[in-house]
Design an enzyme around this catalytic site. Structure first.
Site, PDB file in Angstrom:
ATOM      1  N   ASP A  25     -10.024   0.718  -0.385  1.00  0.00           N
ATOM      2  CA  ASP A  25     -10.115   2.141  -0.054  1.00  0.00           C
ATOM      3  C   ASP A  25     -10.694   2.365   1.339  1.00  0.00           C
ATOM      4  O   ASP A  25     -10.736   3.503   1.812  1.00  0.00           O
ATOM      5  CB  ASP A  25     -10.984   2.877  -1.085  1.00  0.00           C
ATOM      6  CG  ASP A  25     -10.399   2.761  -2.487  1.00  0.00           C
ATOM      7  OD1 ASP A  25      -9.203   3.056  -2.637  1.00  0.00           O
ATOM      8  OD2 ASP A  25     -11.125   2.362  -3.411  1.00  0.00           O
ATOM      9  N   SER A  56      -4.831   1.012  -0.439  1.00  0.00           N
ATOM     10  CA  SER A  56      -4.562   0.882  -1.871  1.00  0.00           C
ATOM     11  C   SER A  56      -3.107   0.515  -2.088  1.00  0.00           C
ATOM     12  O   SER A  56      -2.233   1.001  -1.363  1.00  0.00           O
ATOM     13  CB  SER A  56      -4.825   2.220  -2.573  1.00  0.00           C
ATOM     14  OG  SER A  56      -6.193   2.395  -2.755  1.00  0.00           O
ATOM     15  N   ASN A 131     -13.492  -0.133  -6.654  1.00  0.00           N
ATOM     16  CA  ASN A 131     -12.284   0.617  -6.344  1.00  0.00           C
ATOM     17  C   ASN A 131     -12.334   2.044  -6.869  1.00  0.00           C
ATOM     18  O   ASN A 131     -12.910   2.315  -7.919  1.00  0.00           O
ATOM     19  CB  ASN A 131     -11.068  -0.098  -6.952  1.00  0.00           C
ATOM     20  CG  ASN A 131      -9.777   0.446  -6.407  1.00  0.00           C
ATOM     21  OD1 ASN A 131      -9.565   0.428  -5.195  1.00  0.00           O
ATOM     22  ND2 ASN A 131      -8.915   0.959  -7.267  1.00  0.00           N
ATOM     23  N   SER A 163     -13.519  -1.978 -10.500  1.00  0.00           N
ATOM     24  CA  SER A 163     -12.791  -0.713 -10.335  1.00  0.00           C
ATOM     25  C   SER A 163     -13.395   0.362 -11.224  1.00  0.00           C
ATOM     26  O   SER A 163     -13.697   0.119 -12.399  1.00  0.00           O
ATOM     27  CB  SER A 163     -11.325  -0.892 -10.710  1.00  0.00           C
ATOM     28  OG  SER A 163     -10.732  -1.909  -9.912  1.00  0.00           O
TER      29      SER A 163
END
Ligand SMILES: *[C@@H]1O[C@H](CO)[C@@H](O)[C@H](O)[C@H]1NC(C)=O
Ligand SMILES: *[C@@H]1O[C@H](CO)[C@@H](O)[C@H](O)[C@H]1NC(C)=O
Length: 321
Positions: A25, A56, A131, A163
């Site tokens: 990101d 991404s 993430n 994530s």
């Protein structure tokens, strides 16, 4: 009671490790900065090398800068076009951006940054993320966060991909608040440090924190402001594929003659179990239907099909040999 002092000192020094961090990101995202500061708070020595812009969905794509100057603004115009194609925060020379992809950011760290500026420090663990949005099932191949992670594993480093569930693209200067206990970035960073510290604690005197060629994929559920009933997700061991694991699909619109994203599809091969522990639930299932659970899946970069599947193929192709 004085004995507590040396023991506390020992505990903090034993787990002071060298950690390399990347994401997809971008270096300026809130989640990576929260993770960085929480690991430092735990006593670790951390380096960030991350893409200057949102990367991404780049998977393992290995882009290298075409010039040593940025031609377009970095994410959140931080830094703006015209800046060097790689550089660090003025206030912290451990936080670097690179005009590449997550995979090439890992190479940038090991082939350039650490040997050139940091005495070729030995990295104990590579982490990617945290993430913005979950990466489960087939996203293994699509996610840039995973791209950074498996590139580190190829190079011989234990690596963990993290994530979170909220996909808001957020600039750390707007959103970072390490003291807000309801902020997702703060909660997941704290949990990620808990896992990292456990890995190091179990490592003890072993030279490696995880087996050669092995990495982990970790996903967090909605927490804090997104789900105030979930402040401290429960760790759950999972597998990457299996029930509910899905892949990206596209949708064709007759009227406009254009394509868009369709709903993820659960195709049968994604639910088959050939490797690993088939009794484990899939990470996708737990994140979608679990109750405040964080998933930990194990992967290896031995991409070969197992011996039984290989033997089937040998039979099919036997006449060729
Ligand atoms: C840095 O250390 C690694 C691992 O010990 C080694 O393979 C590499 O050659 C070193 N690089 C430089 C530039 O010294
Ligand atoms: C999403 O990110 C933007 C940009 O950084 C920020 O202004 C906004 O407050 C964020 N929203 C949420 C719900 O976190």
């Amino acid at each position: 009671m004085k004995i507590l002092t040396p023991l506390t000192f020992l505990a903090t020094t034993v787990f002071a490790k060298n950690i390399l961090m990347s994401n997809d990101d971008g270096w300026a995202s809130t989640n990576i900065r929260a993770f960085y500061y929480k690991l430092k708070e735990a006593g670790h020595n951390v380096y960030i090398t991350s893409p200057v812009s949102q990367r991404s969905g780049y998977g393992g794509k290995f882009d290298i800068p075409e010039s040593n100057v940025l031609e377009i603004d970095g994410e959140f115009s931080y830094p703006p076009a015209g800046s060097p194609a790689w550089g660090h925060e003025e206030f912290d020379d451990h936080i670097w951006y690179f005009n590449g992809t997550p995979a090439s950011c890992i190479a940038f760290a090991f082939d350039y940054l650490l040997p050139k500026y940091f005495d070729n420090v030995t990295i104990d663990l590579v982490v990617a993320g945290i993430n913005e949005a979950n990466n489960y099932g087939s996203y293994f191949t699509l996610s840039g966060t995973m791209g950074a992670t498996y590139n580190a594993v190829y190079r011989g480093y234990p690596a963990i991909s993290f994530s979170a569930s909220n996909w808001n693209n957020s600039f750390y200067k707007d959103n970072l608040d390490l003291n807000d206990p309801l902020l997702e970035s703060t909660i997941v960073a704290t949990k990620a440090v808990e896992l990292v510290n456990q890995v190091f604690e179990s490592q003890g005197e072993n030279p490696r924190a995880l087996g050669l060629g092995v990495g982990l994929n970790v996903n967090f559920p909605a927490v804090g402001y997104d789900d105030e009933t979930c402040m401290d997700p429960k760790w759950t061991f999972t597998r990457i594929t299996g029930e509910a694991a899905a892949g990206a699909d596209l949708q064709y619109d007759e009227k406009t003659n254009t394509f868009g994203w369709g709903d993820d599809q659960t195709w049968a091969p994604l639910t088959a179990c050939y490797n690993g522990d088939c009794t484990l639930p899939s990470e996708t299932y737990i994140i979608k239907y679990g109750k405040c659970q964080a998933t930990i899946s194990t992967f290896s970069i031995d991409f070969d099909a197992n011996a039984a599947l290989t033997s089937q193929v040998k039979d099919i192709l036997n006449p060729l040999f």
